[in-house]
Design a protein around this motif. Structure first.
Motif, PDB file in Angstrom:
ATOM      1  N   ILE A  39       5.898   5.430  45.315  1.00 47.06           N
ATOM      2  CA  ILE A  39       6.237   4.074  44.870  1.00 47.06           C
ATOM      3  C   ILE A  39       7.636   3.789  45.377  1.00 47.06           C
ATOM      4  CG2 ILE A  39       6.635   2.611  42.836  1.00 47.06           C
ATOM      5  CD1 ILE A  39       4.694   4.673  41.355  1.00 47.06           C
ATOM      6  N   TRP A  49       3.818  -0.066  44.768  1.00 51.03           N
ATOM      7  CA  TRP A  49       3.042   1.151  44.980  1.00 51.03           C
ATOM      8  C   TRP A  49       2.696   1.296  46.451  1.00 51.03           C
ATOM      9  CZ3 TRP A  49      -2.320   1.554  46.278  1.00 51.03           C
ATOM     10  CH2 TRP A  49      -2.868   2.840  46.153  1.00 51.03           C
ATOM     11  N   TYR A  52      -1.612   6.897  47.016  1.00 56.20           N
ATOM     12  CA  TYR A  52      -1.753   8.174  46.306  1.00 56.20           C
ATOM     13  C   TYR A  52      -2.583   9.159  47.121  1.00 56.20           C
ATOM     14  CZ  TYR A  52      -6.495   6.834  44.524  1.00 56.20           C
ATOM     15  OH  TYR A  52      -7.819   6.462  44.388  1.00 56.20           O
ATOM     16  N   ASN A  60      -5.503   6.868  49.099  1.00 58.65           N
ATOM     17  CA  ASN A  60      -5.706   5.440  48.878  1.00 58.65           C
ATOM     18  C   ASN A  60      -4.360   4.782  49.097  1.00 58.65           C
ATOM     19  OD1 ASN A  60      -6.641   2.922  48.129  1.00 58.65           O
ATOM     20  ND2 ASN A  60      -6.707   3.367  45.939  1.00 58.65           N
ATOM     21  N   PRO A  63      -2.879  -1.938  50.732  1.00 58.19           N
ATOM     22  CA  PRO A  63      -3.334  -2.622  51.967  1.00 58.19           C
ATOM     23  C   PRO A  63      -2.189  -3.206  52.791  1.00 58.19           C
ATOM     24  CG  PRO A  63      -4.740  -3.202  50.121  1.00 58.19           C
ATOM     25  CD  PRO A  63      -3.594  -2.432  49.544  1.00 58.19           C
ATOM     26  N   TYR A  96      10.190   6.661  45.258  1.00 59.97           N
ATOM     27  CA  TYR A  96       9.884   7.556  44.144  1.00 59.97           C
ATOM     28  C   TYR A  96       8.532   8.230  44.363  1.00 59.97           C
ATOM     29  CZ  TYR A  96      13.351   4.847  41.434  1.00 59.97           C
ATOM     30  OH  TYR A  96      14.489   4.231  40.977  1.00 59.97           O
ATOM     31  N   VAL A 109      -4.884   3.810  34.890  1.00 59.18           N
ATOM     32  CA  VAL A 109      -4.019   4.796  35.532  1.00 59.18           C
ATOM     33  C   VAL A 109      -2.572   4.406  35.293  1.00 59.18           C
ATOM     34  CG1 VAL A 109      -3.376   5.896  37.695  1.00 59.18           C
ATOM     35  CG2 VAL A 109      -5.749   5.192  37.325  1.00 59.18           C
ATOM     36  N   TRP A 110      -1.777   5.357  34.882  1.00 59.69           N
ATOM     37  CA  TRP A 110      -0.344   5.108  34.734  1.00 59.69           C
ATOM     38  C   TRP A 110       0.430   6.272  35.332  1.00 59.69           C
ATOM     39  CZ3 TRP A 110      -3.831   5.755  30.766  1.00 59.69           C
ATOM     40  CH2 TRP A 110      -3.703   6.898  29.971  1.00 59.69           C
ATOM     41  N   PHE A 111       1.772   6.136  35.410  1.00 61.18           N
ATOM     42  CA  PHE A 111       2.589   7.087  36.137  1.00 61.18           C
ATOM     43  C   PHE A 111       3.581   7.792  35.201  1.00 61.18           C
ATOM     44  CE2 PHE A 111       0.893   5.564  39.994  1.00 61.18           C
ATOM     45  CZ  PHE A 111       0.785   4.193  39.883  1.00 61.18           C
ATOM     46  N   ASP A 112       3.500   9.115  35.189  1.00 65.21           N
ATOM     47  CA  ASP A 112       4.384   9.888  34.325  1.00 65.21           C
ATOM     48  C   ASP A 112       4.287  11.360  34.667  1.00 65.21           C
ATOM     49  OD1 ASP A 112       4.415  11.069  30.972  1.00 65.21           O
ATOM     50  OD2 ASP A 112       6.150  10.281  32.052  1.00 65.21           O
ATOM     51  N   TRP A 114       8.184  10.459  36.813  1.00 64.60           N
ATOM     52  CA  TRP A 114       8.633  10.023  38.133  1.00 64.60           C
ATOM     53  C   TRP A 114       9.733  10.972  38.614  1.00 64.60           C
ATOM     54  CZ3 TRP A 114       8.111   4.424  39.746  1.00 64.60           C
ATOM     55  CH2 TRP A 114       7.178   3.734  38.946  1.00 64.60           C
ATOM     56  N   GLY A 115       9.871  11.101  39.932  1.00 63.88           N
ATOM     57  CA  GLY A 115      11.017  11.784  40.471  1.00 63.88           C
ATOM     58  C   GLY A 115      12.262  10.920  40.313  1.00 63.88           C
TER      59      GLY A 115
ATOM     60  N   HIS B  33       0.515  -0.751  30.860  1.00 63.10           N
ATOM     61  CA  HIS B  33       1.487   0.319  30.693  1.00 63.10           C
ATOM     62  C   HIS B  33       2.871  -0.254  30.956  1.00 63.10           C
ATOM     63  CE1 HIS B  33      -2.364   2.123  31.241  1.00 63.10           C
ATOM     64  NE2 HIS B  33      -2.381   1.760  32.516  1.00 63.10           N
ATOM     65  N   TYR B  35       7.185   0.466  31.547  1.00 63.99           N
ATOM     66  CA  TYR B  35       8.218   1.391  31.982  1.00 63.99           C
ATOM     67  C   TYR B  35       9.589   0.797  31.705  1.00 63.99           C
ATOM     68  CZ  TYR B  35       4.188   3.136  34.511  1.00 63.99           C
ATOM     69  OH  TYR B  35       2.937   3.589  34.829  1.00 63.99           O
ATOM     70  N   GLN B  88       2.483  -2.717  34.049  1.00 70.35           N
ATOM     71  CA  GLN B  88       1.639  -2.231  35.158  1.00 70.35           C
ATOM     72  C   GLN B  88       0.196  -2.107  34.673  1.00 70.35           C
ATOM     73  OE1 GLN B  88       1.090   1.845  35.543  1.00 70.35           O
ATOM     74  NE2 GLN B  88      -0.734   1.094  36.596  1.00 70.35           N
TER      75      GLN B  88
END
Lengths: 124, 108
Positions: A39, A49, A52, A60, A63, A96, A109-112, A114-115, B33, B35, B88
């Motif tokens: 991301i 995004w 992934y 994926n 586009p 990230y 889907v969620w993100f956890d 992150w760097g 979600h 953040y 999100q």
């Protein structure tokens, strides 16, 4: 405790290829429990995004970036990587990496976590 | 593609309640979600799947989602809550995630 760490050059010349690597600790990419995403966030702007990858190499992509993006995985090193070709100043951003959490139903889907992020500047 | 709309900014006094909205077509049918991103830091998940909180996130953070609007509510706002907040969702029609434009929360 799962941690992700981005690494790579902070300065890339226009028309060249941006390359970053994300090293994962505290979780195994090859467990197959998660997808792993890139991301980015241009300075002062919102989140975008990029794409992934799954441990099998299935990918994926967004586009809008698909023609220039390649995400790969190295399960032996517990790393995944990003390559973005033909970069311009518009690709200057903090990049990230993040772990995707997928709901049991598979449609959320969620993100956890992150760097910490890696600033990449495109400039000659 | 699916679009999420957030107000650019929200201001609130300490101790009051902040509400940050995220608008989208029939967003109530999706999982939303949220953040939190403080300056110079990576985003941190504060609410997932509309209203669940990850471990370590204070109960002051809560979420709701119905119709065309999802809301992040921060009760008893503290100075340390000043940050950017992003919503999100996963857009199943395009098979990729979508982020809102972000809301800057200012604590007066």
């Amino acid at each position: 405790q799962v941690q992700l760490q981005e690494s790579g050059p902070g300065l890339v010349k226009p028309s060249q290829t941006l390359s970053l690597t994300c090293t994962v600790s505290g979780d195994s990419i090859s467990s197959g429990n998660h997808y792993w995403s890139w991301i980015r966030q241009p300075p002062g702007k919102g989140l975008e995004w990029i794409g992934y990858i799954y441990y099998t190499g299935n990918t994926n992509y967004n586009p809008s970036l698909k023609s220039r993006v390649t995400i790969s995985v190295d399960t032996s090193k517990n790393q995944f990587s990003l390559k973005l070709s033909s970069v311009t100043a518009a690709d200057t951003a903090v990049y990230y990496c993040a772990r995707d959490i997928i709901s049991r139903t598979g449609n959320k889907v969620w993100f956890d976590p992150w760097g910490q992020g890696a600033l990449v500047t495109v400039s000659s | 593609s699916y679009v999420l709309t957030q107000p650019p900014s929200v201001s609130v006094a300490p101790g009051q309640t902040a509400r940050i909205t995220c608008g989208g077509n029939n967003i109530g049918s999706k999982g939303v979600h949220w953040y939190q991103q403080k300056p110079g830091q990576a985003p941190v998940l504060v609410v997932y799947d509309d209203s669940d909180r990850p471990s370590g996130i204070p109960e002051r953070f809560s979420g709701s989602n119905s119709g065309n609007t999802a809301t992040l509510t921060i009760s008893r706002v503290e100075a340390g809550d000043e940050a950017g907040y992003y919503c999100q969702v996963w857009d199943s029609s395009s098979d990729h995630p979508v982020f809102g434009g972000g809301t800057k929360l200012t604590v007066l």
